[in-house]
Design an enzyme around this catalytic site. Structure first.
Site, PDB file in Angstrom:
ATOM      1  CD  GLU A  37     -10.793   6.560  -8.224  1.00 53.83           C
ATOM      2  OE1 GLU A  37     -10.011   5.834  -8.876  1.00 53.83           O
ATOM      3  OE2 GLU A  37     -10.487   7.692  -7.820  1.00 53.83           O
ATOM      4  CB  CYS A 192       5.547  11.669 -11.350  1.00 55.06           C
ATOM      5  SG  CYS A 192       6.677  10.354 -11.855  1.00 55.06           S
ATOM      6  CB  CYS A 199      12.623  15.713 -11.722  1.00 51.93           C
ATOM      7  SG  CYS A 199      12.141  14.357 -12.823  1.00 51.93           S
ATOM      8  CB  CYS A 202       9.350  15.200  -7.591  1.00 52.47           C
ATOM      9  SG  CYS A 202       8.798  13.579  -6.989  1.00 52.47           S
ATOM     10  CB  CYS A 208      13.535   9.537  -8.190  1.00 55.64           C
ATOM     11  SG  CYS A 208      12.731   8.917  -9.677  1.00 55.64           S
TER      12      CYS A 208
END
Length: 356
Positions: A37, A192, A199, A202, A208
């Site tokens: 991370e 995204c 899209c 998605c 959205c």
């Protein structure tokens, strides 16, 4: 859409399409997830993978990282940039050994108290490695939530950030929290995306706001543009008869803190005076091509000056640790990107000259 429906759609998409073979996903211990991370902050996955694998081979656990010299840690970080991440990682490892018996804490507040760990990084560690229902809010998740809900305003402002955290908390499920966290990161990283989001693929597209209103390019609201100030620095490249370059250890904090770099001054006048002290009256600078290195908050215009010398006046160089470094060999520790760039260029030039 309800919060449960939202997470179910994301999880269903991830089971078929998500990334499940990244190095830190194998044996996802809190330590491995933490290191990944930190490396992934402002850095692409493809860039991080080889660094992560080398880092884990050298520092397989918290105790080995904590006991390692900072130079060694920075050497394995060289090229990733944002070196404060590596310094904080090292400090946090030492604190974990001293205060937590060498075990990465499994508590949000305890994690956030460590250097370099904020709420989102702590949430990622606890959800991915411990299965806790802790939300995250990295860049990918911010982008998904901003577009899905039509959240306007730069996410760096407190008001927008609070709104996004509320949404992240609302959608993080009690069960499968780790899979959901990974799914949201994958959704933002692969579909995204910042430019040209996919899209049509998605799982959230039907509801959205950004897609419905055609504002995918406008959301998330970009950071207000600002002109970056420009500074200047003169890098002093002193090369001996063996082709080695003089490097000095920078202070632990500040620009390129803890890294090895060329001696640096703020004007050509200082550079000339430095060379006369270091190499005697016979030293002459050769001006190399200047270039600009961009940081997050300013641009640095670097003027490299090269001088060949067979001897050094002992009192001429600055105080502090210094080494002679042969380009192409392993450096003494972490080195700043412009230093590596210049050293490599001189190495290539030297090889070309020797072949003529």
């Amino acid at each position: 859409m309800s919060a449960d429906a939202f997470s179910r759609r994301v999880l269903a998409w991830w089971r078929d399409n998500g990334r499940k073979d990244l190095p830190w996903q194998h044996q996802p211990t809190p330590y491995r997830v933490w290191v990944s991370e930190i490396m992934l902050q402002q850095t692409q996955v493809a860039t991080v993978i080889p660094y992560f694998e080398r880092f884990m081979a050298q520092f397989p656990n918290v105790r080995m990282l904590a006991s390692a010299p900072l130079d060694d840690v920075l050497r394995h970080w060289s090229g990733l940039g944002y070196y404060a991440r590596a310094r904080n990682l090292h400090k946090a490892a030492q604190r974990i050994v001293a205060q937590h018996a060498g075990d990465v804490p499994d508590d949000l507040d305890a994690l956030c108290a460590l250097p370099g760990i904020g709420r989102s990084t702590a949430g990622a560690i606890l959800s991915l490695a411990c299965g806790q229902a802790q939300p995250i809010l990295d860049g990918n998740v911010k982008r998904v939530l901003c577009r899905y809900y039509g959240v306007e305003g730069w996410a760096g402002t407190n008001a927008v950030l609070r709104q996004l955290w509320r949404l992240a908390e609302r959608h993080t499920p009690e069960r499968e929290a780790g899979s959901y966290t990974q799914a949201m990161m994958d959704l933002g990283a692969t579909l995204c995306t910042r430019a040209q989001p996919a899209c049509g693929q998605c799982p959230l597209a039907a509801d959205c706001v950004a897609r419905r209103t055609g504002r995918q390019r406008e959301l998330p609201t970009p950071r207000p543009r600002r002109e970056l100030p420009e500074r200047e620095a003169w890098f002093l490249l002193l090369r001996d008869a063996e082709g080695r370059l003089l490097l000095e250890h920078r202070p632990p904090s500040g620009l390129w803190g803890g890294l090895w770099s060329f001696p640096e001054v703020s004007s050509r006048v200082e550079a000339d005076a430095w060379l006369e002290r270091a190499a005697g009256a016979g030293g002459v600078w050769q001006e190399l091509e200047a270039f600009t290195h961009t940081f997050s908050h300013f641009r640095l215009r670097i003027h490299p000056l090269l001088a060949d010398t067979e001897t050094l006046v002992a009192s001429g160089v600055k105080d502090g640790p210094q080494v002679w470094y042969k380009p192409g060999l392993s450096p003494p520790g972490g080195i700043a990107a412009p230093v590596a760039q210049l050293a490599h260029a001189l190495q290539v030039q030297s090889k070309s000259d020797s072949q003529e």
